[in-house]
Write a protein that holds these residues in place. Structure first.
Motif, PDB file in Angstrom:
ATOM      1  N   UNK A  76       0.873  -1.079   0.245  1.00 16.57           N
ATOM      2  CA  UNK A  76       0.098  -0.125  -0.025  1.00 16.57           C
ATOM      3  C   UNK A  76       0.896   1.124   0.015  1.00 16.57           C
ATOM      4  N   UNK A  77       0.440   2.207  -0.128  1.00 16.84           N
ATOM      5  CA  UNK A  77       1.021   3.383  -0.253  1.00 16.84           C
ATOM      6  C   UNK A  77       1.456   3.869   1.155  1.00 16.84           C
ATOM      7  N   UNK A 127      -2.594   1.506   4.536  1.00 12.33           N
ATOM      8  CA  UNK A 127      -3.426   1.083   3.454  1.00 12.33           C
ATOM      9  C   UNK A 127      -3.016  -0.414   3.218  1.00 12.33           C
ATOM     10  N   UNK A 128      -1.973  -0.781   3.470  1.00  9.25           N
ATOM     11  CA  UNK A 128      -1.416  -2.128   3.301  1.00  9.25           C
ATOM     12  C   UNK A 128      -2.092  -3.273   4.076  1.00  9.25           C
ATOM     13  N   UNK A 175      -9.298  -5.326  -8.336  1.00  9.73           N
ATOM     14  CA  UNK A 175      -9.849  -4.055  -8.983  1.00  9.73           C
ATOM     15  C   UNK A 175      -9.642  -2.785  -8.123  1.00  9.73           C
ATOM     16  N   UNK A 176      -8.627  -2.872  -7.162  1.00 12.17           N
ATOM     17  CA  UNK A 176      -8.192  -1.539  -6.584  1.00 12.17           C
ATOM     18  C   UNK A 176      -6.793  -1.394  -7.058  1.00 12.17           C
ATOM     19  N   UNK A 177      -6.260  -2.223  -7.830  1.00  6.21           N
ATOM     20  CA  UNK A 177      -4.937  -1.925  -8.001  1.00  6.21           C
ATOM     21  C   UNK A 177      -3.801  -2.332  -6.885  1.00  6.21           C
ATOM     22  N   UNK A 178      -4.229  -3.350  -6.223  1.00  2.00           N
ATOM     23  CA  UNK A 178      -3.411  -3.752  -4.953  1.00  2.00           C
ATOM     24  C   UNK A 178      -2.508  -4.827  -5.482  1.00  2.00           C
ATOM     25  N   UNK A 179      -1.270  -4.836  -5.285  1.00  2.00           N
ATOM     26  CA  UNK A 179      -0.231  -5.849  -5.350  1.00  2.00           C
ATOM     27  C   UNK A 179      -0.329  -6.893  -4.131  1.00  2.00           C
ATOM     28  N   UNK A 180      -0.471  -8.173  -4.209  1.00  2.00           N
ATOM     29  CA  UNK A 180      -0.485  -9.025  -2.960  1.00  2.00           C
ATOM     30  C   UNK A 180      -0.059 -10.268  -3.128  1.00  2.00           C
TER      31      UNK A 180
END
Length: 77
Positions: free
Chosen positions: A21-22, A26-27, A47-52
């Motif tokens: 997260x930024x 957020x993370x 959908x939220x552009x989160x890398x995980x």
């Protein structure tokens, strides 16, 4: 971890979740949501552009976004 929808412990498909997260907050929000959402976590993160990185209850590892590949057997979502 308690599922706020049910008030019961989370027992879903996702055993562990790590997210970028930024901010640390957020993370943390993204990884906690992934645990609560279970089988819907991959789509929610994507959908939220989160890398995980998700580890499922059966031990399978799923990468979301551009999370780097690791051990063999991992697949990109």
């Amino acid at each position: 971890l308690i599922d706020p929808r049910t008030g019961a412990p989370v027992t879903g498909e996702v055993r562990t979740a790590t997210a970028l997260g930024e901010t640390a907050v957020g993370a943390n929000v993204a990884s906690t949501a992934a645990l609560v959402l279970g089988s819907a976590a991959e789509a929610w993160l994507r959908d939220r552009g989160v890398h995980g990185r998700l580890v499922l209850a059966d031990g399978a590892v799923r990468r979301v976004g551009s999370w780097p590949a690791g051990a063999s057997g991992e697949s990109a979502a």
